[in-house]
Scaffold this active site. Structure first.
Site, PDB file in Angstrom:
ATOM      1  CD  GLU A 109      -2.706  -1.086   2.341  1.00  0.00           C
ATOM      2  OE1 GLU A 109      -2.904  -0.455   3.591  1.00  0.00           O
ATOM      3  OE2 GLU A 109      -3.319  -2.167   2.529  1.00  0.00           O
ATOM      4  CB  CYS A 122       2.466   6.876   3.610  1.00  0.00           C
ATOM      5  SG  CYS A 122       3.056   5.265   4.974  1.00  0.00           S
ATOM      6  CB  CYS A 129       6.827  -6.015   8.991  1.00  0.00           C
ATOM      7  SG  CYS A 129       7.948  -4.623  10.184  1.00  0.00           S
ATOM      8  CB  CYS A 133       4.708  -3.539  16.848  1.00  0.00           C
ATOM      9  SG  CYS A 133       6.545  -3.012  16.161  1.00  0.00           S
ATOM     10  CB  CYS A 136       2.030  -2.602  13.322  1.00  0.00           C
ATOM     11  SG  CYS A 136       2.068  -1.588  12.175  1.00  0.00           S
ATOM     12  CB  CYS A 358      -0.257   5.595  11.414  1.00  0.00           C
ATOM     13  SG  CYS A 358      -0.192   7.399  10.942  1.00  0.00           S
TER      14      CYS A 358
HETATM   15  N1  SAH Z   1       8.166   0.218  10.484  1.00  0.00           N
HETATM   16  C1  SAH Z   1       8.523   0.947  10.782  1.00  0.00           C
HETATM   17  C2  SAH Z   1       7.579   2.356   9.552  1.00  0.00           C
HETATM   18  C3  SAH Z   1       6.299   1.924   9.943  1.00  0.00           C
HETATM   19  S1  SAH Z   1       5.286   2.520  10.886  1.00  0.00           S
HETATM   20  C4  SAH Z   1       8.175   1.936  11.711  1.00  0.00           C
HETATM   21  O1  SAH Z   1       8.319   0.875  12.836  1.00  0.00           O
HETATM   22  O2  SAH Z   1       8.310   3.026  12.267  1.00  0.00           O
HETATM   23  C5  SAH Z   1       4.837   3.991  10.121  1.00  0.00           C
HETATM   24  C6  SAH Z   1       4.652   4.411  11.787  1.00  0.00           C
HETATM   25  O3  SAH Z   1       3.025   3.591  12.197  1.00  0.00           O
HETATM   26  C7  SAH Z   1       4.892   4.193  13.347  1.00  0.00           C
HETATM   27  O4  SAH Z   1       5.810   4.864  14.694  1.00  0.00           O
HETATM   28  C8  SAH Z   1       4.341   3.054  13.293  1.00  0.00           C
HETATM   29  O5  SAH Z   1       4.689   2.217  15.315  1.00  0.00           O
HETATM   30  C9  SAH Z   1       2.894   3.911  13.862  1.00  0.00           C
HETATM   31  N2  SAH Z   1       1.772   2.936  13.874  1.00  0.00           N
HETATM   32  C10 SAH Z   1       1.567   1.870  13.714  1.00  0.00           C
HETATM   33  N3  SAH Z   1       0.271   1.004  14.263  1.00  0.00           N
HETATM   34  C11 SAH Z   1      -0.522   1.872  14.632  1.00  0.00           C
HETATM   35  C12 SAH Z   1      -1.492   2.176  14.805  1.00  0.00           C
HETATM   36  N4  SAH Z   1      -2.671   0.860  15.043  1.00  0.00           N
HETATM   37  N5  SAH Z   1      -2.548   3.036  15.268  1.00  0.00           N
HETATM   38  C13 SAH Z   1      -1.261   4.542  15.359  1.00  0.00           C
HETATM   39  N6  SAH Z   1      -0.506   3.954  14.547  1.00  0.00           N
HETATM   40  C14 SAH Z   1       0.243   2.852  13.943  1.00  0.00           C
END
Ligand code: SAH
Length: 379
Positions: A109, A122, A129, A133, A136, A358
């Site tokens: 995406e 973005c 991945c 996390c 996410c 995000c």
């Molecule tokens: N792997 C990288 C880039 C991808 S995530 C990283 O971890 O930074 C981009 C951002 O979105 C990160 O700060 C991540 O923690 C945040 N993010 C992921 N899931 C989210 C969610 N459900 N709500 C808000 N932010 C989220």
């Protein structure tokens, strides 16, 4: 796994089966070498670069400063590629999300977020991945593979096609900024990300300055210095917790690179100053990391680096094990950070109606396979 082993294990497939070669994604040196291979002088590479990345031209026939004979030969051997568009969704707030399809059918995406004075794309770096996390959505998907440089660059080229933003305008761009915050961990695919971003930053092409590019990482400590030294882009760190105990749970890469090591790497990030700060991203999870004590610990933790804080209200997705913090908790948290002298904007969720915010990104192929599996299980 070492980053070299990781890159080899999750490598994208080698270029095309069609016999023709995509010119997109070659750096200047490679394009020059290719011109030499087909018996052309070096300066042809520069002419082509201008057509590919300043004009966005895909039809060799229209590259009128090249001889007719050379244009025919180019079309015979090469093409100017773009990702396919599997799904295109427009939000009521102007955000646009695409599910883009790569040569082997894998999908990622990309999201364009228009604002008054800028437009941000973005960009994804991997299909899936490895980081898992917990908040996410991409994290619930396994890593399928790394994207190649042309596939990362292809997201930018596609967005520019969509916006009609060719040739590269000097001012008033609808695509003015890039954030490497889509699917994947960019520092686990550093070589391809670096190659793509160098092409994006090249002043005779797409020409987006390093000051308008931000790479977000969950904290792959050994690659942080290289990112600063080689690319000089802005760095954002997905911090999300102020103790190893909690961060180990919600950002599991912390077990490998704990907070202390991460902060030490950031103190040494090349080119930091008060005008050039590290952004700490902090997702606001109700009752998990959003207390005033957390906010105070956060400002203490980041006190040694020129920093700003970006508070991201948690964006829910189906089955997510967290809730968004209340507006009052977010405001109190933000006030504490602000009073400590940090800019702490709360990120407005964009494109929520199309699951483009995000952490909501996830390749469609996996969703479909899941639903097929669920249907089969129910039958
Ligand atoms: N792997 C990288 C880039 C991808 S995530 C990283 O971890 O930074 C981009 C951002 O979105 C990160 O700060 C991540 O923690 C945040 N993010 C992921 N899931 C989210 C969610 N459900 N709500 C808000 N932010 C989220």
């Amino acid at each position: 796994m070492s980053s070299e082993k990781h890159a080899a294990t999750f490598a994208p497939p080698a270029v095309d089966a069609s016999g023709k070669r995509d010119l997109i994604g070659l750096d200047r040196g490679e394009l020059e070498a290719l011109m030499a291979e087909v018996g052309e002088p070096k300066f042809r590479a520069r002419q082509l670069w201008h057509w590919l990345y300043h004009r966005g031209e895909r039809d060799f026939e229209k590259m009128h400063n090249l001889s007719k004979e050379f244009r025919v030969r180019l079309a015979d051997k090469f093409y100017v590629g773009r990702p396919g568009v599997a799904v295109s969704l427009a939000s009521i707030d102007g955000t646009h999300k695409w599910l883009l399809e790569m040569r082997d059918g894998q999908k990622v995406e990309a999201v364009h977020i228009p604002e008054e004075d800028r437009g941000t794309l973005c960009v994804s770096s991997q299909v899936g991945c490895t980081l898992t996390c917990k908040f996410c959505h991409t994290g619930t998907q396994r890593l399928v593979r790394n994207l190649a440089a042309d596939e990362i660059l292809g997201q930018v080229l596609h967005a520019r096609d969509h916006l009609g933003e060719w040739p590269s305008p000097k001012d008033g761009r609808m695509l003015s900024n890039i954030v490497m915050m889509g699917m994947g961990e960019p520092l686990y695919n550093f070589d391809a990300v670096a190659k793509a971003l160098k092409i994006v930053m090249d002043g005779e092409g797409i020409a987006i300055s390093k000051r308008r590019i931000t790479l977000s990482t969950a904290g792959v400590v050994p690659l942080i210095e290289r990112c600063g030294a080689e690319l000089g882009v802005n760095l954002a760190i997905s911090l999300h917790a102020v103790t190893d105990e909690l961060r180990d749970q919600i950002v599991p890469i912390n077990k490998k690179y704990p907070i202390k090591e991460l902060m030490a790497a950031l103190e040494n990030y090349p080119g930091l100053s008060n005008a050039r700060r590290i952004t700490f991203e902090y997702v606001m999870l109700k009752g998990v990391n959003d207390s005033p004590a957390d906010a105070r610990a956060l400002v203490k933790l980041i006190s040694k680096v020129p920093a700003k804080v970006n508070l991201i209200p948690f964006n829910p997705w189906p089955g997510a094990p967290f809730e968004r913090s209340t507006p009052a908790a977010i405001r109190d948290f933000s006030d504490i950070v602000f009073d400590a002298g940090y800019s702490s904007p709360v990120r407005t969720p964009r494109g929520e109606d199309i699951m483009a915010a995000c952490g909501q990104l996830k390749s469609d192929s996996v969703k479909q396979r899941r639903s097929e599996r669920d249907r089969e299980a129910a039958a």
